[in-house]
Design a protein around this motif. Structure first.
Motif, PDB file in Angstrom:
ATOM      1  N   SER A  72       0.762  -1.295   0.095  1.00  0.00           N
ATOM      2  CA  SER A  72       0.178  -0.304  -0.063  1.00  0.00           C
ATOM      3  C   SER A  72       0.830   1.295   0.256  1.00  0.00           C
ATOM      4  CB  SER A  72      -0.590  -0.022   1.519  1.00  0.00           C
ATOM      5  OG  SER A  72      -0.659  -0.258   2.161  1.00  0.00           O
ATOM      6  N   ILE A 128      -7.341  -0.799   5.301  1.00  0.00           N
ATOM      7  CA  ILE A 128      -6.683   0.264   4.310  1.00  0.00           C
ATOM      8  C   ILE A 128      -7.485   1.109   3.987  1.00  0.00           C
ATOM      9  CG2 ILE A 128      -4.291  -0.238   4.633  1.00  0.00           C
ATOM     10  CD1 ILE A 128      -4.514  -0.030   1.831  1.00  0.00           C
ATOM     11  N   HIS A 152      -8.587   5.559   8.437  1.00  0.00           N
ATOM     12  CA  HIS A 152      -8.640   6.704   6.891  1.00  0.00           C
ATOM     13  C   HIS A 152      -8.118   6.808   6.531  1.00  0.00           C
ATOM     14  CE1 HIS A 152      -8.747  10.553   5.342  1.00  0.00           C
ATOM     15  NE2 HIS A 152     -10.479  11.165   5.748  1.00  0.00           N
ATOM     16  N   MET A 153      -7.756   6.792   4.782  1.00  0.00           N
ATOM     17  CA  MET A 153      -6.970   7.221   3.224  1.00  0.00           C
ATOM     18  C   MET A 153      -8.300   7.956   2.987  1.00  0.00           C
ATOM     19  SD  MET A 153      -5.692   4.097   0.996  1.00  0.00           S
ATOM     20  CE  MET A 153      -6.946   3.107   0.401  1.00  0.00           C
ATOM     21  N   GLN A 154      -7.204   8.457   2.023  1.00  0.00           N
ATOM     22  CA  GLN A 154      -7.930   9.704   1.043  1.00  0.00           C
ATOM     23  C   GLN A 154      -8.005   9.080  -0.378  1.00  0.00           C
ATOM     24  OE1 GLN A 154      -6.807  14.095  -0.263  1.00  0.00           O
ATOM     25  NE2 GLN A 154      -8.938  14.031   1.492  1.00  0.00           N
ATOM     26  N   PRO A 157      -4.374   3.655  -2.757  1.00  0.00           N
ATOM     27  CA  PRO A 157      -2.591   3.631  -2.592  1.00  0.00           C
ATOM     28  C   PRO A 157      -1.820   4.071  -4.219  1.00  0.00           C
ATOM     29  CG  PRO A 157      -3.693   1.665  -1.696  1.00  0.00           C
ATOM     30  CD  PRO A 157      -4.673   2.578  -2.120  1.00  0.00           C
ATOM     31  N   MET A 160      -3.329   8.262  -3.624  1.00  0.00           N
ATOM     32  CA  MET A 160      -3.232   9.026  -2.436  1.00  0.00           C
ATOM     33  C   MET A 160      -2.489   9.795  -2.724  1.00  0.00           C
ATOM     34  SD  MET A 160      -1.744   5.983   0.007  1.00  0.00           S
ATOM     35  CE  MET A 160      -0.546   4.751   0.104  1.00  0.00           C
ATOM     36  N   GLY A 197      -4.829   6.951  10.185  1.00  0.00           N
ATOM     37  CA  GLY A 197      -4.038   6.764   8.537  1.00  0.00           C
ATOM     38  C   GLY A 197      -3.168   7.360   8.373  1.00  0.00           C
ATOM     39  N   PHE A 200      -1.572   7.844   4.386  1.00  0.00           N
ATOM     40  CA  PHE A 200      -2.301   7.720   3.276  1.00  0.00           C
ATOM     41  C   PHE A 200      -3.043   8.709   3.026  1.00  0.00           C
ATOM     42  CE2 PHE A 200      -0.698   3.556   5.578  1.00  0.00           C
ATOM     43  CZ  PHE A 200      -1.040   2.919   4.627  1.00  0.00           C
ATOM     44  N   GLY A 201      -3.265   9.243   2.290  1.00  0.00           N
ATOM     45  CA  GLY A 201      -3.566  10.589   1.386  1.00  0.00           C
ATOM     46  C   GLY A 201      -3.658  11.961   2.200  1.00  0.00           C
TER      47      GLY A 201
END
Length: 283
Positions: A72, A128, A152-154, A157, A160, A197, A200-201
């Motif tokens: 990721s 994720i 939380h991920m905006q 992978p 982001m 997260g 992640f983003g």
């Protein structure tokens, strides 16, 4: 008593009838069954190597072993569901056989991978995408009745890292997680762990803003997992590399523990356990 329990933070996880006490923070060791994870030394190329790493993690004090077959990292290559299953299921089966008391989580956003690995002996799903990349994930977790870690991920992978934007990163992450928690509880999923997260983003500034205000996540009364281990928010700030980011990881883990983290997800178990012991020593 019911009212007291409602307002108290959740302090345990039900692992197939075995309760894991979370009143003291726990450490999760990362076992990547991938050829392209961002930290070279975390890549595990065979079942034998996975067993050696798992043994070390357990000896060093890990409570959880988190197995992932899909990288990721930002811009990661997409792989098929079958390839992910082929990577992780044999490792799960070997770990269950060799270390029957180990608590195994599966780092996947795919419901079919979740189903196959839990059937093979894993205990926890670590997603994720919090269900956003597989609409069957929540129903699958409800059917399996296993603990669910959601992050939380905006974005994904693959994208982001491309200019993540927030008006207020803390409020937006909390709002996102609140809606997910409500949906999970409506499905009678009660063993929920939340993950803000980090990395992640989010830009480096977003990450540090979340860490600065991390106490706000206590509003959920749920265990909080954090994953800073050797990430860009550390080595980019210090002008070093992932290979040189262990000390920075320990610093951020210590800060997170003081702000309410209940689970540290790390590449380096011994050092994380030491962080927990020293922070707990403060009382």
């Amino acid at each position: 008593m019911a009212e007291k329990n409602f307002f108290e933070p959740k302090k345990s996880l039900n692992i197939k009838g075995r309760l894991i006490d979370l009143s003291s923070p726990k450490v999760m060791g990362i076992l990547n069954i991938t050829p392209d994870s961002f930290y070279d030394n975390s890549r595990t190329k065979s079942i034998d190597e996975a067993l050696i790493k798992a043994a070390r993690f357990l000896n060093e004090g890990a409570t959880f072993i988190d197995i992932g077959g899909y990288s990721s990292r930002p811009g990661a290559k997409d792989i098929s569901i079958n390839e992910e299953i082929d990577r992780v299921v044999p490792v799960v089966e070997s770990l269950v056989k060799t270390f029957p008391e180990a608590v195994i989580s599966i780092d996947t956003f795919r419901s079919k991978v979740a189903q196959e690995t839990i059937s093979s002996g894993a205990h926890i799903i670590n997603d994720i995408a919090a269900g956003d990349m597989d609409e069957q994930m929540f129903e699958t977790v409800a059917k399996l009745q296993v603990p669910y870690m959601m992050m939380h991920m905006q974005g994904t992978p693959q994208n982001m890292h491309q200019n993540p934007v927030y008006t207020n990163v803390l409020l937006e992450v909390i709002d996102y997680l609140a809606k997910k928690v409500a949906a999970l509880k409506a499905l009678h999923i009660h063993d929920i762990i939340i993950d803000p997260g980090f990395g992640f983003g989010k830009t480096t500034e977003h990450n540090y803003e979340l860490l600065r205000q991390m106490e706000a996540f206590k509003i959920f009364k749920l265990p909080i997992l954090v994953g800073f281990s050797r990430k860009g928010m550390i080595y980019k700030t210090l002008g070093t590399t992932a290979a040189e980011a262990l000390n920075g990881t320990s610093v951020l883990n210590t800060i997170a523990l003081q702000k309410g983290a209940g689970i540290l997800r790390v590449h380096d178990v011994k050092e994380a356990v030491e962080c927990v012991r020293l922070v707990e020593r403060l009382g």
